[in-house]
Design a protein around this motif. Structure first.
Motif, PDB file in Angstrom:
ATOM      1  N   TYR A   1       4.204   4.562  -6.056  1.00  0.00           N
ATOM      2  CA  TYR A   1       2.751   4.424  -5.998  1.00  0.00           C
ATOM      3  C   TYR A   1       2.410   3.109  -5.300  1.00  0.00           C
ATOM      4  O   TYR A   1       3.248   2.214  -5.191  1.00  0.00           O
ATOM      5  CB  TYR A   1       2.153   4.444  -7.409  1.00  0.00           C
ATOM      6  CG  TYR A   1       2.860   3.539  -8.388  1.00  0.00           C
ATOM      7  CD1 TYR A   1       2.518   2.198  -8.497  1.00  0.00           C
ATOM      8  CD2 TYR A   1       3.884   4.011  -9.203  1.00  0.00           C
ATOM      9  CE1 TYR A   1       3.169   1.356  -9.386  1.00  0.00           C
ATOM     10  CE2 TYR A   1       4.538   3.189 -10.087  1.00  0.00           C
ATOM     11  CZ  TYR A   1       4.174   1.856 -10.177  1.00  0.00           C
ATOM     12  OH  TYR A   1       4.825   1.026 -11.051  1.00  0.00           O
ATOM     13  N   ALA A   2       1.182   2.977  -4.857  1.00  0.00           N
ATOM     14  CA  ALA A   2       0.727   1.722  -4.250  1.00  0.00           C
ATOM     15  C   ALA A   2       0.616   0.676  -5.351  1.00  0.00           C
ATOM     16  O   ALA A   2       0.072   0.948  -6.422  1.00  0.00           O
ATOM     17  CB  ALA A   2      -0.622   1.933  -3.585  1.00  0.00           C
ATOM     18  N   HIS A   3       1.148  -0.502  -5.105  1.00  0.00           N
ATOM     19  CA  HIS A   3       1.189  -1.529  -6.144  1.00  0.00           C
ATOM     20  C   HIS A   3       0.987  -2.920  -5.558  1.00  0.00           C
ATOM     21  O   HIS A   3       1.098  -3.122  -4.353  1.00  0.00           O
ATOM     22  CB  HIS A   3       2.509  -1.459  -6.913  1.00  0.00           C
ATOM     23  CG  HIS A   3       3.719  -1.574  -6.038  1.00  0.00           C
ATOM     24  ND1 HIS A   3       4.221  -0.477  -5.356  1.00  0.00           N
ATOM     25  CD2 HIS A   3       4.500  -2.615  -5.701  1.00  0.00           C
ATOM     26  CE1 HIS A   3       5.279  -0.866  -4.656  1.00  0.00           C
ATOM     27  NE2 HIS A   3       5.465  -2.163  -4.842  1.00  0.00           N
ATOM     28  N   SER A   4       0.699  -3.862  -6.451  1.00  0.00           N
ATOM     29  CA  SER A   4       0.477  -5.247  -6.046  1.00  0.00           C
ATOM     30  C   SER A   4       1.122  -6.177  -7.060  1.00  0.00           C
ATOM     31  O   SER A   4       1.122  -5.893  -8.257  1.00  0.00           O
ATOM     32  CB  SER A   4      -1.020  -5.560  -5.988  1.00  0.00           C
ATOM     33  OG  SER A   4      -1.649  -4.755  -5.046  1.00  0.00           O
ATOM     34  N   LEU A   5       1.624  -7.293  -6.568  1.00  0.00           N
ATOM     35  CA  LEU A   5       2.096  -8.363  -7.446  1.00  0.00           C
ATOM     36  C   LEU A   5       0.889  -9.240  -7.729  1.00  0.00           C
ATOM     37  O   LEU A   5       0.260  -9.762  -6.801  1.00  0.00           O
ATOM     38  CB  LEU A   5       3.195  -9.181  -6.776  1.00  0.00           C
ATOM     39  CG  LEU A   5       3.675 -10.422  -7.523  1.00  0.00           C
ATOM     40  CD1 LEU A   5       4.336 -10.033  -8.837  1.00  0.00           C
ATOM     41  CD2 LEU A   5       4.638 -11.222  -6.678  1.00  0.00           C
ATOM     42  N   VAL A   6       0.521  -9.358  -9.001  1.00  0.00           N
ATOM     43  CA  VAL A   6      -0.640 -10.155  -9.368  1.00  0.00           C
ATOM     44  C   VAL A   6      -0.234 -11.304 -10.277  1.00  0.00           C
ATOM     45  O   VAL A   6       0.691 -11.182 -11.074  1.00  0.00           O
ATOM     46  CB  VAL A   6      -1.749  -9.308 -10.052  1.00  0.00           C
ATOM     47  CG1 VAL A   6      -2.294  -8.261  -9.127  1.00  0.00           C
ATOM     48  CG2 VAL A   6      -1.270  -8.680 -11.332  1.00  0.00           C
ATOM     49  N   ALA A   7      -0.942 -12.414 -10.125  1.00  0.00           N
ATOM     50  CA  ALA A   7      -0.791 -13.577 -11.001  1.00  0.00           C
ATOM     51  C   ALA A   7      -2.113 -13.744 -11.716  1.00  0.00           C
ATOM     52  O   ALA A   7      -3.162 -13.809 -11.070  1.00  0.00           O
ATOM     53  CB  ALA A   7      -0.457 -14.807 -10.184  1.00  0.00           C
ATOM     54  N   GLY A   8      -2.069 -13.777 -13.041  1.00  0.00           N
ATOM     55  CA  GLY A   8      -3.316 -13.819 -13.790  1.00  0.00           C
ATOM     56  C   GLY A   8      -3.287 -14.783 -14.947  1.00  0.00           C
ATOM     57  O   GLY A   8      -2.282 -15.441 -15.219  1.00  0.00           O
TER      58      GLY A   8
ATOM     59  N   ASP B   1       0.816  -1.218   0.000  1.00  0.00           N
ATOM     60  CA  ASP B   1       0.000   0.000   0.000  1.00  0.00           C
ATOM     61  C   ASP B   1       0.851   1.270   0.000  1.00  0.00           C
ATOM     62  O   ASP B   1       0.406   2.318  -0.422  1.00  0.00           O
ATOM     63  CB  ASP B   1      -0.920   0.014   1.219  1.00  0.00           C
ATOM     64  CG  ASP B   1      -2.042  -0.999   1.081  1.00  0.00           C
ATOM     65  OD1 ASP B   1      -2.420  -1.303  -0.063  1.00  0.00           O
ATOM     66  OD2 ASP B   1      -2.536  -1.480   2.119  1.00  0.00           O
ATOM     67  N   ALA B   2       2.087   1.161   0.473  1.00  0.00           N
ATOM     68  CA  ALA B   2       2.950   2.341   0.576  1.00  0.00           C
ATOM     69  C   ALA B   2       3.824   2.485  -0.673  1.00  0.00           C
ATOM     70  O   ALA B   2       4.030   1.532  -1.421  1.00  0.00           O
ATOM     71  CB  ALA B   2       3.836   2.216   1.806  1.00  0.00           C
ATOM     72  N   LYS B   3       4.346   3.694  -0.861  1.00  0.00           N
ATOM     73  CA  LYS B   3       5.281   3.943  -1.960  1.00  0.00           C
ATOM     74  C   LYS B   3       6.627   3.316  -1.622  1.00  0.00           C
ATOM     75  O   LYS B   3       6.998   3.207  -0.458  1.00  0.00           O
ATOM     76  CB  LYS B   3       5.474   5.442  -2.154  1.00  0.00           C
ATOM     77  CG  LYS B   3       4.227   6.176  -2.537  1.00  0.00           C
ATOM     78  CD  LYS B   3       4.505   7.663  -2.618  1.00  0.00           C
ATOM     79  CE  LYS B   3       3.247   8.424  -2.956  1.00  0.00           C
ATOM     80  NZ  LYS B   3       3.481   9.861  -3.015  1.00  0.00           N
ATOM     81  N   THR B   4       7.369   2.928  -2.653  1.00  0.00           N
ATOM     82  CA  THR B   4       8.733   2.439  -2.455  1.00  0.00           C
ATOM     83  C   THR B   4       9.680   3.288  -3.286  1.00  0.00           C
ATOM     84  O   THR B   4       9.240   4.149  -4.048  1.00  0.00           O
ATOM     85  CB  THR B   4       8.857   0.953  -2.862  1.00  0.00           C
ATOM     86  OG1 THR B   4       8.494   0.826  -4.246  1.00  0.00           O
ATOM     87  CG2 THR B   4       7.965   0.068  -2.021  1.00  0.00           C
TER      88      THR B   4
END
Length: 150
Positions: A54-61, A46-49
């Motif tokens: 920006y807030a980001h997520s690792l997604v598997a799709g 949820d936090a910036k790095t």
């Protein structure tokens, strides 16, 4: 006083906004190469790095959905058509649409996925493919493996 209240409200909103974006949440990507594809959040930030502001997520799709199979097909053709193509990607949280569905992948993939370099990403992708293929073959989460029609 007004500026302080506004700042506090903004802080509260950003903290409360993404409480439901947890690993296992099914999302639909809305931008980029995989727009319109279903994915599952594997890791959430949820936090910036430093590298991503920006807030980001690792997604598997699912890159390639399994196709329909009929009785007259050979075993080889059936095996080919029921393959699930997968992708693994770090996505800005503004570029996906969370759904009400959850898929419990955390046990199988927790802590095993790494996308820091190409070789680790390839290994992680194989793990995701194996997990998704097992789910499809077991006929669990059927709705996840059907193409969106819109």
């Amino acid at each position: 006083i007004n500026a302080e209240v506004h700042g506090f409200c903004t802080l509260l909103r950003t903290q409360m906004a993404n409480k439901f974006l947890k690993p296992g949440k099914v999302v639909i990507l809305t931008a980029g190469r995989y727009a319109g594809k279903k994915a599952v959040i594997v890791q959430n930030t949820d936090a910036k790095t430093k590298e991503r502001g920006y807030a980001h997520s690792l997604v598997a799709g699912i890159k390639r959905y399994p196709k329909k199979v009929v009785r007259g097909m050979s075993k080889r053709r059936i095996a080919r058509r029921t393959q699930v193509g997968v992708f693994l990607r770090v996505v800005n949280q503004k570029h996906f649409l969370p759904t009400r569905y959850n898929m419990d992948l955390s046990k199988e993939l927790r802590g095993k996925l790494n996308v820091s370099d190409a070789s680790k990403k390839a290994e992680s992708k194989k793990l995701v493919k194996k997990a998704f293929q097992a789910r499809f073959n077991a006929a669990t989460n059927r709705w996840f493996f059907q193409r969106l029609r819109f």
